[in-house]
Design a protein around this motif. Structure first.
Motif, PDB file in Angstrom:
ATOM      1  N   ARG A  74      15.253  45.573  17.021  1.00 44.79           N
ATOM      2  CA  ARG A  74      15.059  44.504  16.036  1.00 44.79           C
ATOM      3  C   ARG A  74      16.332  44.226  15.239  1.00 44.79           C
ATOM      4  NH1 ARG A  74      10.137  42.972  12.098  1.00 44.79           N
ATOM      5  NH2 ARG A  74      11.306  41.604  10.715  1.00 44.79           N
ATOM      6  N   GLU A  75      17.057  45.276  14.868  1.00 48.60           N
ATOM      7  CA  GLU A  75      18.278  45.094  14.085  1.00 48.60           C
ATOM      8  C   GLU A  75      19.293  44.267  14.865  1.00 48.60           C
ATOM      9  OE1 GLU A  75      21.759  47.757  11.855  1.00 48.60           O
ATOM     10  OE2 GLU A  75      20.021  48.739  12.783  1.00 48.60           O
ATOM     11  N   LEU A  76      19.431  44.543  16.166  1.00 48.09           N
ATOM     12  CA  LEU A  76      20.365  43.787  16.994  1.00 48.09           C
ATOM     13  C   LEU A  76      19.956  42.322  17.081  1.00 48.09           C
ATOM     14  CD1 LEU A  76      22.700  43.487  19.011  1.00 48.09           C
ATOM     15  CD2 LEU A  76      21.123  44.286  20.810  1.00 48.09           C
ATOM     16  N   VAL A  77      18.683  42.073  17.344  1.00 41.26           N
ATOM     17  CA  VAL A  77      18.198  40.690  17.451  1.00 41.26           C
ATOM     18  C   VAL A  77      18.426  39.942  16.138  1.00 41.26           C
ATOM     19  CG1 VAL A  77      16.168  39.234  17.834  1.00 41.26           C
ATOM     20  CG2 VAL A  77      16.499  41.291  19.230  1.00 41.26           C
ATOM     21  N   ASP A  78      18.137  40.599  15.033  1.00 40.54           N
ATOM     22  CA  ASP A  78      18.341  39.984  13.718  1.00 40.54           C
ATOM     23  C   ASP A  78      19.819  39.661  13.491  1.00 40.54           C
ATOM     24  OD1 ASP A  78      17.011  39.527  10.917  1.00 40.54           O
ATOM     25  OD2 ASP A  78      18.868  40.624  10.521  1.00 40.54           O
ATOM     26  N   ASP A  79      20.700  40.592  13.851  1.00 37.00           N
ATOM     27  CA  ASP A  79      22.132  40.368  13.679  1.00 37.00           C
ATOM     28  C   ASP A  79      22.619  39.176  14.512  1.00 37.00           C
ATOM     29  OD1 ASP A  79      22.365  42.452  11.909  1.00 37.00           O
ATOM     30  OD2 ASP A  79      23.172  43.885  13.365  1.00 37.00           O
ATOM     31  N   LEU A  80      22.129  39.067  15.749  1.00 36.75           N
ATOM     32  CA  LEU A  80      22.560  37.977  16.623  1.00 36.75           C
ATOM     33  C   LEU A  80      22.107  36.624  16.081  1.00 36.75           C
ATOM     34  CD1 LEU A  80      21.918  39.556  20.151  1.00 36.75           C
ATOM     35  CD2 LEU A  80      24.113  39.223  19.002  1.00 36.75           C
ATOM     36  N   ILE A  81      20.894  36.573  15.574  1.00 36.04           N
ATOM     37  CA  ILE A  81      20.396  35.308  15.018  1.00 36.04           C
ATOM     38  C   ILE A  81      21.229  34.883  13.811  1.00 36.04           C
ATOM     39  CG2 ILE A  81      18.457  34.279  13.772  1.00 36.04           C
ATOM     40  CD1 ILE A  81      16.593  35.659  15.735  1.00 36.04           C
ATOM     41  N   ARG A  82      21.585  35.859  12.975  1.00 40.81           N
ATOM     42  CA  ARG A  82      22.408  35.546  11.802  1.00 40.81           C
ATOM     43  C   ARG A  82      23.835  35.169  12.218  1.00 40.81           C
ATOM     44  NH1 ARG A  82      20.049  37.454   7.001  1.00 40.81           N
ATOM     45  NH2 ARG A  82      18.242  38.833   7.327  1.00 40.81           N
ATOM     46  N   GLN A  83      24.437  35.971  13.106  1.00 39.99           N
ATOM     47  CA  GLN A  83      25.845  35.790  13.463  1.00 39.99           C
ATOM     48  C   GLN A  83      26.096  34.462  14.161  1.00 39.99           C
ATOM     49  OE1 GLN A  83      27.378  38.965  15.913  1.00 39.99           O
ATOM     50  NE2 GLN A  83      29.305  37.892  16.339  1.00 39.99           N
ATOM     51  N   PHE A  84      25.166  34.072  15.032  1.00 39.66           N
ATOM     52  CA  PHE A  84      25.384  32.875  15.851  1.00 39.66           C
ATOM     53  C   PHE A  84      24.551  31.672  15.390  1.00 39.66           C
ATOM     54  CE2 PHE A  84      26.662  36.412  18.575  1.00 39.66           C
ATOM     55  CZ  PHE A  84      27.888  35.967  19.049  1.00 39.66           C
ATOM     56  N   ASN A  85      23.919  31.787  14.234  1.00 42.75           N
ATOM     57  CA  ASN A  85      23.112  30.680  13.686  1.00 42.75           C
ATOM     58  C   ASN A  85      22.122  30.160  14.725  1.00 42.75           C
ATOM     59  OD1 ASN A  85      24.430  30.568  11.095  1.00 42.75           O
ATOM     60  ND2 ASN A  85      26.182  29.622  12.125  1.00 42.75           N
TER      61      ASN A  85
END
Length: 328
Positions: A65-76
């Motif tokens: 979940r942390e990775l998925v959350d980071d990707l959504i934030r990082q790449f808008n």
């Protein structure tokens, strides 16, 4: 077409990598490909995109979940297209736990993060969730779910989670349910490439039961354009069946492959049927055709001939896959 920043799961798989190539050719989208690189993952099929500013590969598990959350934030990210799944029925019969972990729990993780960020969600499912048909009739989007294998049950569960997230929380989602795909670079455990490769290796073509089981076959590129239609025009909360009306018995497919390769039909052998083997799948895809304006373009026999030629001309590709320990 609208422009999206897409988190695409399972993009190193067969349909996923074709969709990445297709979407990057036809749009200005940015795509982040999140894939765990299990046994069926093939990054070679995406090698030419390594230097593309609109494509990023991330190795990782959708359950992180942390990775998925980071990707959504990082790449808008504003759209998730969820291909990632364990998908081979025989493997699910041998051991179902991985299918539950990926197909059910992983989907819920993605939904939780999508809901937190308000990200639209397209879930790629399968006709197998409807179960088996007799010799007549077709499943519509209103047909009850009646999965008959651990794989199909895991996909039906994930479908229900996706739709529940829409009805309970208002997340904009769609579910697509497609028939059997074929085309170049399909993993060799699937029926059509398995038959082609067995023939090219000089082996017998092993068919379950009497070979009378019926599937509807769609070219992977037609599947990609159908997903486009859902992305661009799909109504939130709706399910769309995707089919080509190319129903063939497994035995017919095997005979066609042998004929195209100028090999004798005596190469076909019959083995004990798979437990719970569904007899026939057939989808009514009037909804996506009439409401979204989609239609398949590939004629089955010419496209299958072209696919056979691809495997014949790209022996190093499938030999490399087999060397990784995937037998036929």
């Amino acid at each position: 077409m609208n422009e999206y920043s897409i988190l695409l799961t399972g993009g190193a798989g067969f349909i996923g990598h074709h969709f990445i190539h297709h979407r990057l050719r036809g749009t200005e989208d940015r795509i982040v490909n999140l894939d765990a690189l299990t046994y069926a993952g093939d990054l070679e099929s995406l090698k030419e995109l390594e230097n593309s500013p609109r494509y990023t590969f991330v190795e990782g598990d959708i359950n992180n979940r942390e990775l998925v959350d980071d990707l959504i934030r990082q790449f808008n990210i504003n759209l998730i297209v969820h291909f990632a799944a364990e998908s081979h029925v025989d493997r699910s019969i041998a051991s179902a736990s991985t299918f539950i972990h990926t197909n059910v729990a992983g989907t819920q993780v993605l939904l939780d993060v999508a809901r937190e960020h308000g990200v639209r969600f397209i879930h790629i499912s399968t006709d197998e969730v409807y179960g088996s048909l007799g010799k007549t009739g077709s499943f519509t989007e209103e047909s009850p779910l009646a999965p008959r294998s651990p794989y199909a049950a895991s996909k039906a569960a994930s479908d229900c989670l996706v739709l529940a997230c829409h009805h309970t929380f208002g997340l904009p989602v769609n579910v697509t349910r497609c028939t059997n795909n074929y085309g170049p670079r399909q993993f060799p455990e699937k029926f059509i490439p398995k038959m082609i490769i067995q023939a090219l290796r000089g082996h017998s073509l092993s068919i379950y039961g009497t070979g009378e089981n019926v599937r509807d076959w769609i070219h992977v590129h037609d599947h990609c354009t159908a997903i486009d239609a859902v992305i661009e025009k799909g109504i939130a909360g709706e399910v769309y069946n995707i089919g080509s009306s190319n129903e063939r018995k497994n035995l017919e497919i095997a005979r066609f492959i042998l004929e195209e390769l100028e090999l004798d039909e005596n190469r076909i052998t019959y083995v004990d049927d798979r437990p719970g083997h569904d007899y026939r799948y057939s989808l009514d895809s009037d909804k996506i055709r009439n409401e979204l304006g989609w239609a398949p373009r590939y004629e089955f026999e010419p496209a299958l001939k072209k696919a056979i030629r691809w495997y014949k001309e790209h022996r190093p590709w499938w030999e490399y896959v087999l060397k990784r320990g995937v037998g036929l």
